[in-house]
Enzyme design. Structure first.
Site, short mmCIF file in Angstrom:
data_model
loop_
_atom_site.label_atom_id
_atom_site.label_comp_id
_atom_site.label_asym_id
_atom_site.label_seq_id
_atom_site.Cartn_x
_atom_site.Cartn_y
_atom_site.Cartn_z
N ARG A 1 45.06 22.07 37.52
CA ARG A 1 44.23 22.91 38.41
C ARG A 1 43.87 22.18 39.70
NH1 ARG A 1 41.65 27.91 35.80
NH2 ARG A 1 43.15 28.16 34.15
N ARG B 1 39.42 26.15 43.14
CA ARG B 1 38.09 26.41 43.67
C ARG B 1 37.29 25.22 44.16
NH1 ARG B 1 36.44 30.33 38.83
NH2 ARG B 1 37.82 28.84 37.81
N ARG C 1 40.50 32.15 50.13
CA ARG C 1 40.15 33.22 49.20
C ARG C 1 39.41 34.36 49.91
NH1 ARG C 1 36.94 31.69 43.79
NH2 ARG C 1 35.41 31.20 45.39
N ASP D 1 49.68 31.73 37.55
CA ASP D 1 48.86 31.80 36.35
C ASP D 1 49.77 32.03 35.14
OD1 ASP D 1 45.73 32.01 35.75
OD2 ASP D 1 46.79 33.24 34.31
N TYR E 1 45.85 36.73 24.95
CA TYR E 1 45.43 37.60 26.06
C TYR E 1 45.92 39.02 25.88
CZ TYR E 1 43.35 33.90 28.84
OH TYR E 1 42.53 32.90 29.28
O1 CP3 Z 1 47.05 23.53 38.21
C1 CP3 Z 1 47.17 24.30 39.17
O2 CP3 Z 1 46.77 24.00 40.32
C2 CP3 Z 1 47.84 25.65 38.95
C3 CP3 Z 1 46.83 26.62 38.76
C4 CP3 Z 1 46.66 27.36 37.46
C5 CP3 Z 1 45.92 28.55 37.43
N1 CP3 Z 1 45.96 29.05 36.17
C6 CP3 Z 1 45.29 29.16 38.60
C7 CP3 Z 1 44.03 29.91 38.38
C8 CP3 Z 1 47.09 27.09 36.16
C9 CP3 Z 1 47.88 25.91 35.64
C10 CP3 Z 1 46.64 28.18 35.35
C11 CP3 Z 1 46.94 28.30 33.91
C12 CP3 Z 1 46.05 29.10 33.08
N2 CP3 Z 1 45.50 30.33 33.34
C13 CP3 Z 1 45.66 28.74 31.76
C14 CP3 Z 1 46.12 27.51 31.06
C15 CP3 Z 1 45.34 26.32 31.49
C16 CP3 Z 1 44.07 26.16 30.78
O3 CP3 Z 1 43.01 26.24 31.44
O4 CP3 Z 1 44.11 25.93 29.55
C17 CP3 Z 1 44.82 29.75 31.27
C18 CP3 Z 1 44.17 29.78 29.91
C19 CP3 Z 1 44.74 30.75 32.26
C20 CP3 Z 1 44.02 32.04 32.20
C21 CP3 Z 1 42.99 32.07 33.29
N3 CP3 Z 1 43.26 32.43 34.60
C22 CP3 Z 1 41.64 31.65 33.22
C23 CP3 Z 1 40.95 31.17 31.98
C24 CP3 Z 1 41.11 31.76 34.53
C25 CP3 Z 1 39.77 31.32 35.01
C26 CP3 Z 1 38.71 32.35 34.98
C27 CP3 Z 1 37.58 31.89 35.88
O5 CP3 Z 1 37.47 32.43 36.98
O6 CP3 Z 1 36.86 30.95 35.47
C28 CP3 Z 1 42.13 32.27 35.34
C29 CP3 Z 1 42.04 32.52 36.79
C30 CP3 Z 1 42.58 31.41 37.61
N4 CP3 Z 1 43.84 30.93 37.48
C31 CP3 Z 1 41.90 30.67 38.61
C32 CP3 Z 1 42.82 29.74 39.12
C33 CP3 Z 1 42.61 28.76 40.23
C34 CP3 Z 1 40.47 30.89 39.05
C35 CP3 Z 1 40.30 32.13 39.83
C36 CP3 Z 1 40.27 31.92 41.32
O7 CP3 Z 1 40.55 30.83 41.84
O8 CP3 Z 1 39.95 32.88 42.02
#
Ligand code: CP3
Length: 350
Positions: A28, A32, A41, A78, A155
């Site tokens: 990640r 954010r 964003r 994602d 999911y």
């Molecule tokens: O590493 C990186 O820079 C790549 C970014 C990345 C995202 N999602 C971007 C994202 C990666 C590797 C993921 C994988 C992902 N997505 C996982 C596996 C990793 C882990 O955490 O175990 C999972 C379970 C998801 C599902 C998901 N998508 C979640 C739990 C969330 C967060 C919800 C929240 O807002 O707290 C997302 C949304 C998401 N995916 C965000 C990002 C940066 C946050 C939303 C945003 O930035 O607006």
């Protein structure tokens, strides 16, 4: 210049070559906690836009690269991104994560899923990965990633994130036939998607089985591991040279099982001491990790000590330095900068 100098450090370490210091990146690392991301964003409020419009996703992926020069640059995307391409429509909501519009619960819904054709469903991935490779050249390694069958099924079935996984566990422990069909279909499409990412430029691919740690070891062996194996086997058949990383969150009770998945590298979270992980896995298993992301709230001296401790415990072979899970959104950017700077200036005694 020798051949090895054109192969980036992380890729060399992932292949098992001896390197002068452990390569470092951060899960990640785009997102954010970065002001540049938060600013962007405002202009693109929808996550799907940010991750599916090539120019925007390229820009987001490169924000941490420009700021910190990590040894790995991960595609901004994602794990649920390929689901619409199989007939599972979704959105990603701020603060909540993925939302599946019609959660998969019936035989008919499983029958209606179709295999992923990434070239038509995910053309932006080719553009993003191609641009990342071009931008970083041999100075960094481009990583792709996917979700694992169990985690994507969680999911798809629950319809959103869950604390208890009641719906999918109900399915698993009452009528597992439908779930196994879903897991199998997901495994096939995920393998196709990994191959596509590699063909588009990903040099290493990480598979996130984020919710497999919610299973007992006995059920991990039934619902997670066989499908991890299936994905890795299918990919290795056509792309044997590309290192594959497996992450399971909360994996302390599962490490030895994860080592049988066919992954080349295991991500270790911070609930396991790195020295214990090495002892349990033996010296031939490559590892990634494993600082508590919360360490980055500490002082610079504290961060430095924890980096040194992890690197010492991991030893001087087969280690990619990383956090044990994603960097937290509240993390000061300055501390992320310090983490990378410190890690990149390490000299591990051989
Ligand atoms: O590493 C990186 O820079 C790549 C970014 C990345 C995202 N999602 C971007 C994202 C990666 C590797 C993921 C994988 C992902 N997505 C996982 C596996 C990793 C882990 O955490 O175990 C999972 C379970 C998801 C599902 C998901 N998508 C979640 C739990 C969330 C967060 C919800 C929240 O807002 O707290 C997302 C949304 C998401 N995916 C965000 C990002 C940066 C946050 C939303 C945003 O930035 O607006």
């Amino acid at each position: 210049m020798g051949v090895s100098s054109t192969v980036p450090l992380l890729l060399r370490a992932a292949r098992g070559e001896k390197v002068d210091r452990p390569p470092v990146w951060m899960m990640r690392q785009a997102g954010r906690y970065m002001k540049a991301y938060r600013d962007l964003r405002e202009k693109y409020p929808s996550f799907r836009e940010r991750s599916e419009i090539p120019e925007v996703a390229i820009e987001v992926s490169l924000q941490p690269w420009r700021a910190f020069q990590p040894d790995g640059v991960i595609l901004f995307s994602d794990i649920v991104t390929p689901l619409p391409g199989m007939g599972i429509d979704m959105d990603i909501k701020e603060g909540k994560g993925p939302i599946i519009f019609s959660p998969i619960r019936t035989q008919q819904q499983v029958d209606e899923l179709h295999p992923l054709d990434p070239e038509t469903a995910l053309p932006f991935i080719r553009q993003i990965l191609g641009a990342l490779r071009q931008e970083v050249g041999s100075a960094s390694t481009v990583l792709g990633f996917v979700g694992a069958p169990w985690t994507l099924a969680a999911y798809a079935v629950e319809g959103k994130g869950s604390k208890t996984y009641s719906i999918i566990k109900n399915m698993a422990f009452s009528d597992s036939n439908i779930l196994h069909q879903l897991l199998d279909k997901l495994a096939e499409s995920i393998a196709v998607y990994i191959r596509y990412q590699i063909d588009c430029g990903a040099q290493v691919v990480q598979m996130f089985d984020s919710w497999a740690g919610q299973l007992s070891p006995q059920d991990y062996d039934i619902f997670a591991l066989p499908y991890q194996k299936k994905v890795f086997e299918l990919v290795k058949r056509t792309h044997p040279q590309t290192p594959l990383i497996l992450l399971v969150t909360g994996s302390a009770g599962l490490l030895e099982r994860m080592a049988t998945s066919g992954a080349d590298i295991l991500t270790i979270d911070w609930t396991v001491d790195m020295a214990d992980a090495r002892r349990r896995l033996g010296n031939n298993v490559k590892v990634q990790g494993n600082l508590d992301p919360g360490v980055l709230f500490g002082s610079k001296q504290f961060i430095r000590e924890r980096i040194l401790d992890t690197v010492r415990k991991a030893g001087n072979w087969g280690h990619i330095l990383n956090l044990g899970h994603g960097v937290l959104p509240e993390t000061p950017e300055e501390n992320v900068a310090f983490f990378f700077e410190t890690a990149k200036n390490l000299h591990v005694p051989v």
